[in-house]
Design a protein around this motif. Sequence first.
Motif, mmCIF file in Angstrom:
data_model
loop_
_atom_site.group_PDB
_atom_site.id
_atom_site.type_symbol
_atom_site.label_atom_id
_atom_site.label_comp_id
_atom_site.label_asym_id
_atom_site.label_seq_id
_atom_site.Cartn_x
_atom_site.Cartn_y
_atom_site.Cartn_z
ATOM 1 N N SER A 677 -12.580 29.279 57.940
ATOM 2 C CA SER A 677 -13.227 28.642 59.173
ATOM 3 C C SER A 677 -14.771 28.280 58.901
ATOM 4 C CB SER A 677 -13.428 29.899 60.150
ATOM 5 O OG SER A 677 -14.444 30.987 59.580
ATOM 6 N N GLY A 678 -15.450 27.583 59.995
ATOM 7 C CA GLY A 678 -16.556 26.989 59.756
ATOM 8 C C GLY A 678 -17.611 28.242 59.283
ATOM 9 N N SER A 679 -17.569 29.133 60.114
ATOM 10 C CA SER A 679 -18.267 30.517 59.835
ATOM 11 C C SER A 679 -18.349 30.902 58.579
ATOM 12 C CB SER A 679 -18.122 31.752 60.521
ATOM 13 O OG SER A 679 -17.742 31.231 62.066
ATOM 14 N N ASN A 682 -19.744 28.570 56.009
ATOM 15 C CA ASN A 682 -21.419 28.619 56.152
ATOM 16 C C ASN A 682 -21.709 29.841 55.432
ATOM 17 O OD1 ASN A 682 -22.569 26.347 57.240
ATOM 18 N ND2 ASN A 682 -21.465 26.925 59.156
ATOM 19 N N TYR A 705 -26.324 26.280 65.628
ATOM 20 C CA TYR A 705 -25.070 27.161 65.720
ATOM 21 C C TYR A 705 -24.347 26.938 64.308
ATOM 22 C CZ TYR A 705 -20.996 29.750 66.704
ATOM 23 O OH TYR A 705 -19.760 30.894 66.510
ATOM 24 N N HIS A 706 -24.311 27.960 63.475
ATOM 25 C CA HIS A 706 -23.412 27.832 62.328
ATOM 26 C C HIS A 706 -22.174 28.921 62.244
ATOM 27 C CE1 HIS A 706 -26.168 24.809 60.943
ATOM 28 N NE2 HIS A 706 -27.260 25.582 61.496
ATOM 29 N N GLY A 707 -21.797 29.685 63.113
ATOM 30 C CA GLY A 707 -20.747 30.475 63.242
ATOM 31 C C GLY A 707 -20.843 31.710 63.564
ATOM 32 N N ASN A 708 -20.029 32.857 63.872
ATOM 33 C CA ASN A 708 -19.832 33.896 64.302
ATOM 34 C C ASN A 708 -20.116 35.231 63.517
ATOM 35 O OD1 ASN A 708 -17.375 34.786 63.620
ATOM 36 N ND2 ASN A 708 -16.509 33.016 64.805
ATOM 37 N N GLU A 780 -27.081 21.311 61.158
ATOM 38 C CA GLU A 780 -25.979 20.712 61.753
ATOM 39 C C GLU A 780 -26.477 19.146 61.786
ATOM 40 O OE1 GLU A 780 -24.318 22.027 66.043
ATOM 41 O OE2 GLU A 780 -26.172 23.428 65.524
ATOM 42 N N ASP A 813 -24.357 20.954 57.610
ATOM 43 C CA ASP A 813 -23.217 21.592 58.532
ATOM 44 C C ASP A 813 -22.474 20.356 59.328
ATOM 45 O OD1 ASP A 813 -21.377 22.614 60.528
ATOM 46 O OD2 ASP A 813 -22.512 24.281 60.702
ATOM 47 N N VAL A 815 -19.686 20.205 60.610
ATOM 48 C CA VAL A 815 -18.264 20.989 61.154
ATOM 49 C C VAL A 815 -18.171 20.124 62.458
ATOM 50 C CG1 VAL A 815 -17.442 22.845 62.685
ATOM 51 C CG2 VAL A 815 -18.452 23.286 60.254
ATOM 52 N N GLN A 816 -18.999 19.594 63.095
ATOM 53 C CA GLN A 816 -18.968 18.975 64.285
ATOM 54 C C GLN A 816 -18.954 17.304 64.161
ATOM 55 O OE1 GLN A 816 -18.848 19.830 68.041
ATOM 56 N NE2 GLN A 816 -18.886 22.018 67.586
ATOM 57 N N LYS A 843 -13.426 23.400 61.824
ATOM 58 C CA LYS A 843 -12.800 22.712 62.910
ATOM 59 C C LYS A 843 -11.812 21.804 62.835
ATOM 60 C CE LYS A 843 -16.222 24.169 66.328
ATOM 61 N NZ LYS A 843 -15.459 24.870 67.292
HETATM 62 C C1 PLP Z 1 -21.801 23.123 63.898
HETATM 63 C C2 PLP Z 1 -20.755 24.373 63.513
HETATM 64 N N1 PLP Z 1 -20.818 25.099 62.656
HETATM 65 C C3 PLP Z 1 -20.144 26.108 62.489
HETATM 66 C C4 PLP Z 1 -19.070 26.526 63.196
HETATM 67 C C5 PLP Z 1 -18.301 27.753 63.207
HETATM 68 O O1 PLP Z 1 -16.983 27.485 62.923
HETATM 69 P P1 PLP Z 1 -15.919 28.639 63.246
HETATM 70 O O2 PLP Z 1 -15.815 28.838 64.825
HETATM 71 O O3 PLP Z 1 -14.743 27.811 62.764
HETATM 72 O O4 PLP Z 1 -16.245 29.485 62.684
HETATM 73 C C6 PLP Z 1 -19.093 26.088 64.579
HETATM 74 C C7 PLP Z 1 -18.062 26.279 65.542
HETATM 75 O O5 PLP Z 1 -18.512 25.830 66.753
HETATM 76 C C8 PLP Z 1 -20.242 24.755 64.711
HETATM 77 O O6 PLP Z 1 -20.074 23.897 65.829
#
Ligand code: PLP
Length: 1006
Positions: A677-679, A682, A705-708, A780, A813, A815-816, A843
């Motif tokens: 995953s993106g999280s 990161n 935002y970089h993840g959960n 990002e 980052d 991801v987006q 993503k």
């Molecule tokens: C810029 C960015 N980085 C990381 C993530 C985290 O990705 P994931 O939900 O696949 O863990 C997101 C998720 O929305 C994101 O927008």
Amino acid sequence: MRAYWQDVLKSEYGISAELTRLNGEYDLNFFAKGDDGRTHILKVMHVGCDAQLVDMQCKALHQIKKFAPGFPAPFLVPTAEGQGYASVPDVAGVMRHIWVMTALDGVSYADFKPHSLSLIESLGRQIGLLDKALEQFTHPYLERDFKWNLTKAGWIRPKITPLTNPSRKALLADIISDFEALEPELAAFPKQAIHNDINDYNILVRGSLTGDHDISGLIDLGDMVAAPRVCEIAIAGAYVVLDHGDPENALAALVAGYHSVRPFSTAEIDMIYPLLRMRLAVSVVNSTLMAEQTPDDPYVTISQAPAWRFLEGQKIDAGLMRARLRCVCGFPVTDAAPRIHAFLNAERGNFAPIMGEDLSDAPMGPLSVAASTTPRNPFDLSPQEAALVGQEFEDQERIWLGYYAEPRLIYTADAFRKGPWKASNRRTVHIAVDAFAPAGRSLHAPMEATVAVVENRNMHLDYGGVIILSHKTQDGDIFYTLYGHLDPEVTTTLKIGQTLKKGEVFCKLGTPAQNGGWSPHVHFQLALTTDGMGEDWPGVADPDELYLWQEVCPNPAALLNIPDVKTAYQPVEMEMVLKKRQAHFGGNLKLSYENPVMFLRGWRHHLFDEMGRPYLDAYNNVPHVGHAHPRIQAVAADQLKRMNSNTRYLHPAQTEFADKVLSKMPDHLSVCFFVNSGSEANELAFRLARAHSGGKDMITPDHGYHGNTTGAIDLSAYKFNKPGGVGQQDWVHLVEVADDYRGRFRRDDPGRSGKYAALVDDALDEIAARGGKLAGFIAETFPSVGGQIIPPAGYLAKVYSKIRAAGGVCIADEVQTGLGRLGDYYFGFEQQCAKPDIIVLGKPIGNGHPIGVVVTTAEIAKSFSNGIEYFSTFGGSTLSCRTAKEVLDIVDDEGLQENARLMGGRLLDGLRSLQRKHNLIGDVRGFGLFVGVELVSDRESLAPATDAADYVLNRMREHRVLIGTEGPYDNILKIRPPLTIEEEDVDMILEKLGGCLRELECFSPC
Ligand SMILES: Cc1ncc(COP(=O)(O)O)c(C=O)c1O
């Protein structure tokens, strides 16, 4: 003159106010804004006005306040002498009657948008309440002779003789004849005082950003007469349907609203539509006569246009309209319907088996949106798919049945679409039962019948041979059955009017070549009336119109001698899914939209809900190459057939995927890590940065935002700084996001990129001051949750050089933003002329399959490789690697980056032109299909229009377009569709968004 009436208002009513002239056909009307803030309407009646007219209105207002205290009618203000009205000389010394009432809130219905069905229903309720309050009201003036008294509308008959347009004349003659046929029944209805002129300008509406608009007033009682109340609703209906996109449902909503407070009889309901047409006929005849008197006034002709458009353009069948109105009021669709139902129920089990055998044990074959994956493309059922529909249920030549009221995606021809867009409403729900059996199978008449229709409809995906039979119950009630997809030889073997005996063989199932191209079956449909359908019955209905079609064409199971429940489709209950979700998932697992939506299928950039309603997906960036891409389906299925393992074993898919990723990267990046995953990506990026730099402290823009995961949350101000968030760690240092629209340094400052970059120096000082050591910087590349921000060119490059100078590692980052979404650039950092040390992808790279990727330099990878094994069980699984490589290949093979550039350009141009028209749009920004539209209620102060953004989000969903909102104030519309989006979809977004903005302006001008 204004000053004169201002003085009169003061002397006669004791009201000091500033007057503004309002429109009025005959009278002088003024809006009076009092010195004390109170607002009134002053009415100065026309010269020669009958005092009885004023007296009637004043007394009616009293009556309404007495019998419907909460009703939105104005209060009558008595004169200083306690009278309802006064008679005073005007400037010329001529006596005029004047009266005053309180002003009501709201804008006229004519100027208000949207005319939603719920608003129209509440209008119906208010009209019902008004009529209830007026039920006992009497006044001699109600009985005057008056051209707008609908019961006397026959006066137009002789007036149409001189009309020159023959088709219009014929149309009016028809309407008048229908009316004349009803006149005796109408005359027998009880009369009461009715408003008699509920037109668009006599209805006031109060709009709200939550979308809960309400009727804030019904005004102008000057046309009141004594007439049957059905005239009231017919007149209001005549205005409500004009230029409404869905006039049938609009009228149905109005009538249902009225009926809910003042129930109609079926006799009244059946009269509404012909009376409505008659009212429009009176309007056009009246204005034609006026036009003769004032030939130079173009307005007279223009004002008739909507009525003519409706009368001439709308193909509304009066019989079907009657059925519709009966259904929304809870009445049987025809008077005979309950008797026919009783007959069918009583005879269930005694009908001759139409397939020649008992169907009690016949298996059911679901073809629903939920159960079936046919067609692969829900916009285009292929001939091969049509010929094989349901083949999975074929079992040793057994007959199997298809459900009644089942939503299906197989109806893809244009005839099923109800609007111009792919995401427009479409008919999806099957209102018959299918019996699948080999071609050539004979069908038997279930009971005695007469052949009403026999035809060969030989267009592809039509019925081929089709028969309609009429049947008579013992009570003499007629109903009909339809048999479609037959061998067309029936056109030679059967004759219209021919009678059939119970059980008689009368036709055979056709082959795909004969039956419209379908897998052999009979479409067996029952209709209690053919009003409005004639010979061309819809076999499939709009899911939002089942209230009508399930009554007209009910479940035909009784005629098959089986229980209704066997053939009745059980829908996937969204409510149930929601309840279970609420019971079993955490409360902070958020759903989009207050009224959530459930999707069961997708295709490219469209999604389909459980009823098959299509939605344009302009929000989801995960299905980067489109929902349900066939190549992704194929590659994933292929790999799952082989094996799916992890990076502990060699597999070419892993290195092939790495090669593909690296082919898109700058040369200095050569090492890949695959995660889920993106999280996770990161998290790994932070570990790499720390391992390489030996530091712990990180710098990151605010609101990112970089993840959960725990580490990613610590670096996501968007989360940790929210109320209830974990707060800022001492090793995290925030810099202001480089937002040159709203931030500290704006677009008029040529040095803004350097100034934003210089804010990093403060963060570096902060780290030094606390005795920390810098690990790196993460951003990002274009902040997304921060509001689809495009930092000023060169910002990141400047930041990166400062970070590197301080010994830190620069993480992008992407991801987006990555993988071609930006159109001009494959990655965001390219636009910034920046060279990251670590790039994070997530993503879109799996198109929905969970995979993330970290790419870095050989040096950083080496620092990390300190003897402890790095392993992510599912990261880099064989399946993931093949899937993700396929995604990147599709982007290239289908030219999706270029499509993002072209479609993004079209979208941004269109949005900028909307911005020129609507002050609410403060900023339009983006690259390719990464787009933000910032809504502000004031372009100077940039006050965020958060509620307006929420309104647009929800209205767009009602228009079947999915978008999002973002930014610290949630006032930025986020548009980032799959990269497959096409011109018509971009145009749909723009048209619908424009409509939402116009709506907002009519009730919250800014
Ligand atoms: C810029 C960015 N980085 C990381 C993530 C985290 O990705 P994931 O939900 O696949 O863990 C997101 C998720 O929305 C994101 O927008």
